[in-house]
Design a protein around this motif. Structure first.
Motif, short mmCIF file in Angstrom:
data_model
loop_
_atom_site.label_atom_id
_atom_site.label_comp_id
_atom_site.label_asym_id
_atom_site.label_seq_id
_atom_site.Cartn_x
_atom_site.Cartn_y
_atom_site.Cartn_z
N TYR A 67 0.87 -1.17 0.00
CA TYR A 67 0.00 0.00 0.00
C TYR A 67 0.91 1.23 0.00
O TYR A 67 1.24 1.79 1.05
CB TYR A 67 -0.93 -0.05 1.22
CG TYR A 67 -1.59 -1.41 1.31
CD1 TYR A 67 -2.73 -1.70 0.57
CD2 TYR A 67 -0.99 -2.44 2.03
CE1 TYR A 67 -3.29 -2.96 0.57
CE2 TYR A 67 -1.54 -3.71 2.03
CZ TYR A 67 -2.69 -3.97 1.30
OH TYR A 67 -3.22 -5.24 1.30
N PRO A 68 1.36 1.65 -1.20
CA PRO A 68 2.45 2.63 -1.30
C PRO A 68 2.17 3.95 -0.60
O PRO A 68 3.10 4.55 -0.03
CB PRO A 68 2.60 2.82 -2.81
CG PRO A 68 2.06 1.58 -3.42
CD PRO A 68 0.94 1.15 -2.52
N ASN A 69 0.93 4.43 -0.64
CA ASN A 69 0.65 5.74 -0.04
C ASN A 69 0.24 5.66 1.42
O ASN A 69 0.01 6.69 2.06
CB ASN A 69 -0.43 6.45 -0.86
CG ASN A 69 0.07 6.80 -2.25
OD1 ASN A 69 1.27 6.98 -2.46
ND2 ASN A 69 -0.84 6.89 -3.21
N LEU A 70 0.17 4.43 1.94
CA LEU A 70 -0.03 4.23 3.38
C LEU A 70 1.27 3.83 4.06
O LEU A 70 1.35 3.81 5.29
CB LEU A 70 -1.09 3.16 3.63
CG LEU A 70 -2.51 3.47 3.12
CD1 LEU A 70 -3.43 2.28 3.35
CD2 LEU A 70 -3.07 4.72 3.80
N GLY A 71 2.28 3.47 3.25
CA GLY A 71 3.58 3.10 3.80
C GLY A 71 3.58 1.76 4.49
O GLY A 71 4.44 1.50 5.34
N THR A 72 2.63 0.87 4.12
CA THR A 72 2.53 -0.42 4.78
C THR A 72 2.56 -1.56 3.77
O THR A 72 2.30 -1.38 2.58
CB THR A 72 1.23 -0.53 5.60
OG1 THR A 72 0.11 -0.42 4.71
CG2 THR A 72 1.16 0.54 6.66
N ALA A 73 2.84 -2.75 4.28
CA ALA A 73 2.73 -4.00 3.52
C ALA A 73 2.20 -5.04 4.49
O ALA A 73 2.50 -5.00 5.70
CB ALA A 73 4.08 -4.43 2.96
N ASP A 74 1.39 -5.99 3.99
CA ASP A 74 0.90 -7.04 4.87
C ASP A 74 0.68 -8.33 4.09
O ASP A 74 0.75 -8.36 2.85
CB ASP A 74 -0.36 -6.62 5.63
CG ASP A 74 -1.49 -6.11 4.75
OD1 ASP A 74 -1.64 -6.61 3.62
OD2 ASP A 74 -2.23 -5.20 5.19
N ALA A 75 0.47 -9.40 4.83
CA ALA A 75 0.29 -10.72 4.23
C ALA A 75 -0.53 -11.57 5.18
O ALA A 75 -0.61 -11.30 6.39
CB ALA A 75 1.64 -11.38 3.96
N VAL B 143 6.29 -2.07 7.88
CA VAL B 143 6.49 -0.85 7.10
C VAL B 143 6.93 -1.23 5.68
O VAL B 143 7.65 -2.22 5.47
CB VAL B 143 7.53 0.07 7.75
CG1 VAL B 143 7.00 0.59 9.08
CG2 VAL B 143 8.86 -0.62 7.95
N LEU B 144 6.51 -0.45 4.71
CA LEU B 144 6.79 -0.76 3.32
C LEU B 144 8.28 -0.64 3.00
O LEU B 144 8.80 -1.38 2.16
CB LEU B 144 5.98 0.17 2.40
CG LEU B 144 6.12 -0.06 0.91
CD1 LEU B 144 5.71 -1.48 0.52
CD2 LEU B 144 5.28 0.95 0.14
N GLU B 145 8.98 0.26 3.68
CA GLU B 145 10.40 0.46 3.36
C GLU B 145 11.23 -0.80 3.53
O GLU B 145 12.28 -0.95 2.91
CB GLU B 145 11.00 1.57 4.24
CG GLU B 145 10.33 2.92 4.11
CD GLU B 145 9.24 3.10 5.15
OE1 GLU B 145 9.50 3.79 6.16
OE2 GLU B 145 8.16 2.54 4.96
N ASP B 146 10.78 -1.72 4.37
CA ASP B 146 11.54 -2.94 4.62
C ASP B 146 11.25 -4.04 3.60
O ASP B 146 11.83 -5.12 3.68
CB ASP B 146 11.23 -3.48 6.03
CG ASP B 146 11.76 -2.56 7.12
OD1 ASP B 146 12.60 -1.70 6.82
OD2 ASP B 146 11.33 -2.72 8.28
N LEU B 147 10.38 -3.78 2.63
CA LEU B 147 9.98 -4.81 1.67
C LEU B 147 10.88 -4.77 0.44
O LEU B 147 11.08 -3.72 -0.17
CB LEU B 147 8.53 -4.60 1.24
CG LEU B 147 7.96 -5.68 0.32
CD1 LEU B 147 7.55 -6.89 1.13
CD2 LEU B 147 6.76 -5.15 -0.46
N ASP B 148 11.42 -5.93 0.07
CA ASP B 148 12.16 -6.10 -1.17
C ASP B 148 11.15 -6.44 -2.26
O ASP B 148 10.59 -7.53 -2.28
CB ASP B 148 13.20 -7.20 -1.02
CG ASP B 148 14.01 -7.45 -2.29
OD1 ASP B 148 13.70 -6.84 -3.33
OD2 ASP B 148 14.94 -8.27 -2.24
#
Length: 374
Positions: free
Chosen positions: A51-59, A77-82
């Motif tokens: 979710y680029p504009n929320l700065g998050t990633a989930d699974a 946090v999205l920054e930690d996602l490869d």
């Protein structure tokens, strides 16, 4: 700061690949997978989204075995996602051969669940029609692109010390990749939608594989039956060298369990280009409500895709599918059913996804309390 993806000639806008071209908070990009052993007893749904504009990633990974349903879900946090090897907490997706082979891993022994699964395509991926839907208050609620594909699964899943072998001769499922705009994260202020909510929602999605082809059918209708999405194609094996075959205007009749909106099956009338009718029958052998663990639309715990849960967050959720509270959630959810299909004397397998709540005139549902005749 440059992103590793900026090394590749893939840009669609004058931005780094770390950014998206829209400022809409609801921008998303997601993997979705389902897998089952054709019995309805063992059923897995997995997903990973950014979710680029929320700065998050989930699974999430949801496993239903009999009446027991376990979900492990994670957020960070999205920054930690490869982006080239996406992983959120214990759940990761690896693209081994684009559009042909992927691996999904769940490594959460602290939550009692591990899985090493490999997905292999049976048929080429097919682009679905772009999906644009204006919901309550005439707001553009969904603007997305998706491709779908049928394939087999191999590997193993271990839950609370019990090993489940995933045999590619039995395990099958569909997967999709979608991206664009859809509601994500914390709920937005309803504004006009609070005074003028949607009257109803009706959705059908049936990707199924037969021995020599696959069929992907998608229909969304407004309360009066007007089609928002209308797409049905037959997908041939790659070696056939044939384009996907359009199958006309699907005519759908869903059979509901009396006194509910729980679908037992559906008859879908399709048409070949020369007018030859095709009658696709699909039945449910078991299901997972997408708001009962997987996080679509939020659930009773308040978790939904894109929501901020902190850094390195994960949890396990256990449900019993015969719990009245789960049934109450499912009544207002899109539900993914293990789908057994028939087309003439052919038998197929895949996904039978359906959701209906509120008014839908073609089904005879006048409002939110209406159910099938008992």
């Amino acid at each position: 700061m440059p992103h590793p993806l900026d090394e590749y000639p893939i840009h669609q806008s004058p931005l780094s690949a770390a950014q998206v071209a829209t400022s809409d908070r609801n921008a998303y990009d997601r993997y979705y997978f389902n897998a089952h052993d054709r019995t309805g007893d063992r059923y897995v749904i997995l997903g990973l989204g950014v979710y680029p504009n929320l700065g998050t990633a989930d699974a999430f990974a949801t496993f239903r075995h009999g009446l027991d349903q376990v979900t492990v879900r994670a957020s960070d946090v999205l920054e930690d996602l490869d982006r080239l090897a996406p992983a959120v907490g214990p759940i990761s997706v690896e693209v081994l051969d684009p559009l042909n082979e992927l691996a999904v891993t769940v490594d959460a022994p602290e939550h009692g669940l591990t899985a090493a699964l490999r997905w292999r395509a049976l048929f080429p991926a097919v682009d679905e029609q772009p999906h644009r839907w204006r919901g309550a208050g005439d707001r553009l609620t969904l603007d997305a692109q998706r491709f779908a594909q049928l394939g087999t699964w191999e590997g193993e899943l271990v839950l609370d010390g019990v090993r489940h072998e995933v045999d590619p001769g039995r395990w099958i499922g569909s997967r999709d990749r979608s991206w664009g705009i859809r509601p994500s994260g914390a709920p937005e202020p309803p504004e006009r939608a609070a005074a003028e909510p949607i009257e109803g929602f009706w959705w059908l999605y049936v990707p199924v594989a037969f021995d020599d082809f696959a069929i992907v059918c998608i229909v969304q209708e407004e309360p009066d039956g007007h089609r928002v999405v209308n797409d049905a194609v037959r997908v041939w094996p790659a070696e056939a060298g044939r384009r996907p075959e359009q199958l006309g205007w699907p005519r759908v009749a869903v059979r509901y369990r009396p006194g509910t909106r729980d679908p037992l099956g559906a008859t879908i009338e399709l048409t070949e280009r020369d007018g030859t009718p095709l009658v696709l029958e699909v039945e449910s052998l078991g299901s997972i409500a997408l708001n009962a663990g997987p996080g679509y639309g939020g659930d009773h715990t308040g978790w939904s895709h894109g929501a901020w849960r902190g850094r390195g967050w994960s949890e396990r959720v256990d449900l019993r599918t015969n719990d009245p509270a789960v049934a109450a959630m499912a009544a207002f959810s899109v539900v993914d059913h293990v789908g057994r299909a028939r087309l003439g004397n052919r038998e197929g397998w895949g996904l039978f996804e359906h959701g209906t709540f509120g008014r839908h005139d073609p089904s005879g549902f006048a409002g939110w309390d209406d159910v099938a005749p008992g």
